[in-house]
Scaffold this active site. Structure first.
Site, short mmCIF file in Angstrom:
data_model
loop_
_atom_site.label_atom_id
_atom_site.label_comp_id
_atom_site.label_asym_id
_atom_site.label_seq_id
_atom_site.Cartn_x
_atom_site.Cartn_y
_atom_site.Cartn_z
N GLU A 21 59.92 9.35 66.10
CA GLU A 21 58.80 10.20 65.70
C GLU A 21 58.54 11.28 66.74
O GLU A 21 58.57 11.02 67.95
CB GLU A 21 57.53 9.37 65.51
N PHE A 23 56.00 15.03 67.47
CA PHE A 23 54.86 15.82 67.01
C PHE A 23 55.00 17.26 67.50
O PHE A 23 55.70 17.53 68.49
CB PHE A 23 53.53 15.21 67.47
N PRO A 25 54.49 20.36 69.58
CA PRO A 25 53.86 20.62 70.88
C PRO A 25 52.73 21.63 70.77
O PRO A 25 52.67 22.44 69.83
CB PRO A 25 55.02 21.17 71.73
N THR A 53 54.91 14.43 62.69
CA THR A 53 53.51 14.15 62.40
C THR A 53 52.79 15.34 61.79
O THR A 53 53.23 16.49 61.90
CB THR A 53 52.76 13.71 63.67
N ARG A 112 46.25 8.41 54.91
CA ARG A 112 44.89 8.87 54.62
C ARG A 112 44.45 9.93 55.61
O ARG A 112 43.94 10.97 55.25
CB ARG A 112 43.90 7.71 54.65
N ASP A 114 42.03 11.09 58.99
CA ASP A 114 40.69 10.81 59.50
C ASP A 114 39.77 10.33 58.38
O ASP A 114 39.96 10.68 57.21
CB ASP A 114 40.09 12.08 60.12
N ASP A 177 43.60 -6.39 54.51
CA ASP A 177 44.23 -5.14 54.06
C ASP A 177 45.19 -5.34 52.90
O ASP A 177 45.57 -4.37 52.22
CB ASP A 177 45.03 -4.53 55.22
N GLN A 195 51.95 0.37 62.01
CA GLN A 195 51.29 0.85 63.23
C GLN A 195 51.97 0.20 64.43
O GLN A 195 52.60 -0.86 64.30
CB GLN A 195 49.81 0.45 63.16
#
Length: 654
Positions: A21, A23, A25, A53, A112, A114, A177, A195
């Site tokens: 993974e 993200f 920068p 991400t 989902r 936030d 869950d 996670q």
């Protein structure tokens, strides 16, 4: 344009695979350096796929798509784009999916994001409220299936220890869950990605729960455990707190003795995560329908630790042999590492990648051209070999050695191996946030209100800051944790500044020549400057700016919500923490400069807006927070007279 589930299905049943993974920068320099890192990691490590991400509320939409394009098109990596749905207009979701299609991306991790904001803040780009918004991940899964059929391979998230919005949930369990996860799979999810976790027993119990559930929906679906290489003790504690992942006692027992030494923490972390991988690799199910076992690594845009883990755990796919069945790397052996690794074995077998010494670093020997084939091929070459390096320097083994930090090229490639959040080097792909998720309060609306109530005056905001400094409040919008122990030495100064309405969000005491093993101020292997950053009213800033401008031993950077910027010297690079250790170059982990300050300036004022959105827009609290955002400057002040421990505070409190 492959679906990752097709790639998984094509693997031998007993095989293992991994994904990485990344993200986007925060800075242009970080993006450029990440591209070079991605090229190196894709060549050396060969992940089955990579994920990119997506910032909260679409905050990194353009950057995420740009990074996904590099991975998918330029590097030819099967790419999975994260996509969140809360606090985003449906048109933005449509744009993201259509752009992914145009780029040839066929894999989406549907999340989902936030917790939903107040309904009155749900606006599309035209400024009008949009009906039928996507609130939950299952809504996004259904929407993708409705709009795009089977074009996309869709993944969903799962939480081995249970999911929670609150910082201290009363009920957090995988069993709680489970009904929601079943709904997401039945709605059309093709794979599950978990996670991060460090409690391997909790994960084993979780996977057993899914595989043996009466519904049967989890019997054959790929379940990919998420693992985070440990980059530093501070990052580990923060990420596990935010994700509510438990740190088992045996993990802490290994890390606590070395927690002040990032290099030692990283080495112990490689052992910890490698042990988790080894344990999970033994859990092959008797059911032939489960298929190969995968591992997803949250790289934090760093490469060294994950490269070591992958090689140690024998997860790197085989490469085309170059020399007698082995891919030989020529590396600088100045640190003696190549000999140790060359002798190592994995699962009783020799490593695929061997290393041998070179007396000229990573460069080949120049060879003399001779007429006939030579028996001394190291120093002589036949005429038809002239100009051709004897060793393939761009080999996969060489690239792996570089990713692991070996030799001079490796040290250059992994120069940012010890990240320090927003205080690190802005050129690093890992600079800034720990997850690339974008601006967020990292908590639900109800938790935010429970912490900060409903302030309606500037004095009440001052009280929030002072309670945090005093240890009575666990978090403020700009910090999810309390003050570090070292800040206790300047607490009285910070309290006085906040009492006068100058709200501090970062600070460092002046310390000179303290040993690295000092219990409070020490860091780094066993045998600065003072600065403060605060929000200050515009009227006060005008006076303070004039005062600071008359001093030679003070530097500052300042900015407001509109983007206005001021600095004593915009070109200055202030290393406000440094250390000298035996056999090492001077280490400067804490840096304050224009590019990093500007990136933080934008984020810091965006956090004001996120806090404001906790409350309905026409309330007194929302109005106050909007006024504070627009009426304050963020100012970072560095006092260079660090041998005078109170100089900075005397300056500001006079």
């Amino acid at each position: 344009m492959e679906k990752l589930t097709d790639k998984i299905a094509a693997l031998p049943r007993g095989a293992s695979y991994f994904s990485l993974e990344f993200f986007p920068p925060k800075t242009a320099m970080g993006s450029s350096n990440l591209q070079a890192r991605l090229e190196r990691m894709s060549r050396a490590l060969k992940p089955l796929f990579v994920t990119v991400t997506w910032g909260a509320g679409g905050s990194t939409a353009s950057k995420s798509l740009e990074l996904a394009e590099i991975c998918q098109r330029q590097l030819g990596l099967t790419t999975c784009l994260h996509l969140t749905c809360t606090n985003m207009s449906r048109s933005l979701v449509d744009d993201a999916l259509n752009e992914a299609k145009a780029l040839g991306i066929r894999n989406i991790l549907a999340l989902r994001g936030d917790p939903p904001r107040n309904d009155e803040y749900q606006e599309d780009s035209s400024g009008t409220s949009e009906e039928g918004g996507l609130i939950w991940a299952i809504d996004l899964v259904r929407y993708i299936r409705e709009q795009h059929g089977d074009y996309f391979c869709i993944g969903v998230a799962a939480y081995p220890e249970g999911h929670a919005d609150e910082s201290y949930p009363d009920e957090q369990s995988a069993e709680h869950d489970l009904p929601y996860l079943i709904e997401k799979v039945e709605a059309g999810a093709d794979f599950i990605m978990t996670q991060l976790f460090f409690d391997v027993e909790a994960y084993i119990k979780f996977e057993h729960l899914l595989r043996n559930h009466d519904s049967g929906v989890f019997k054959s679906i790929p379940i990919i455990p998420g693992l985070m290489p440990i980059q530093s003790y501070q990052i580990l504690k923060r990420t596990t707190k935010l994700s509510h992942a438990r740190l088992p006692a045996d993990v802490l027992a290994k890390l606590d003795p070395v927690k002040a030494d990032d290099e030692a923490v990283k080495k112990v972390g490689v052992d910890i995560v490698s042990d988790i991988v080894a344990r999970l690799k033994t859990l092959s199910s008797p059911s032939s329908s489960v298929g190969p076992r995968g591992f997803h690594f949250y790289t934090l845009n760093l490469e060294k630790a994950v490269a070591f883990i992958l090689e140690r755990c024998d997860l790197i796919p085989p490469s085309t042999p170059l020399t007698n069945g082995h891919d030989v790397a020529v590396v600088d052996d100045s640190e003696g590492l190549s000999q140790r690794l060359a002798q190592a074995v994995t699962n009783g077998k020799p490593r695929r990648f061997s290393r041998r010494q070179s007396s000229v670093n990573s460069d080949p020997h120049n060879r003399v051209v001779v007429d006939d084939a030579s028996s001394n091929s190291v120093f002589e070459a036949a005429a038809d070999e002239a100009g051709i390096p004897k060793e393939k320097l761009n080999s996969r083994a060489n690239t792996l050695a570089i990713s692991e930090g070996e030799g001079s090229l490796g040290r250059e490639a992994t120069w940012d191996d010890f990240p320090n959040g927003r205080w690190g080097d802005a050129r690093s792909p890992a600079y800034g946030e720990i997850d690339g998720y974008g601006v967020s309060l990292h908590m639900s609306i109800s938790q935010a209100i429970r912490l900060w109530n409903h302030p309606v005056t500037a004095q009440e905001i001052s009280e929030i800051f002072t309670r945090h400094i005093s240890g009575q409040l666990q978090a403020i919008p700009w910090s999810e944790e309390g003050l570090n122990e070292e800040s206790s030495s300047i607490r009285e100064y910070l309290l006085k500044l906040n009492a006068k309405g100058w709200w501090t969000v970062a600070s460092q005491p002046a310390v000179n020549g303290v040993r690295s093993d000092d219990a409070v101020f020490g860091w780094g292997p066993k045998n600065g400057f003072a600065f403060v950053e605060l929000f200050i009213p515009t009227s006060d800033w005008k006076d303070l700016k004039e005062k600071l401008g008359a001093l030679e031993d003070v530097s500052y950077f300042a900015g407001d919500a509109s983007g206005d910027f001021a600095a004593s010297d915009a070109s200055a690079v202030n290393a406000v923490t440094w250390g000298a250790f035996t056999g090492k170059e001077i280490v400067t982990p804490t840096i304050i400069e224009e590019v990093s300050f500007r990136a933080w300036q934008e984020e810091a004022f965006s956090i004001w807006r996120e806090w404001q959105r906790v409350y309905p827009p026409r309330t007194a609290t929302a109005k106050l927070l909007g006024e504070m955002r627009n009426g304050y400057w963020l100012v970072n002040i560095v006092h260079h007279a660090y041998v005078e421990s109170s100089a900075l505070w005397d300056l500001l409190l006079k």
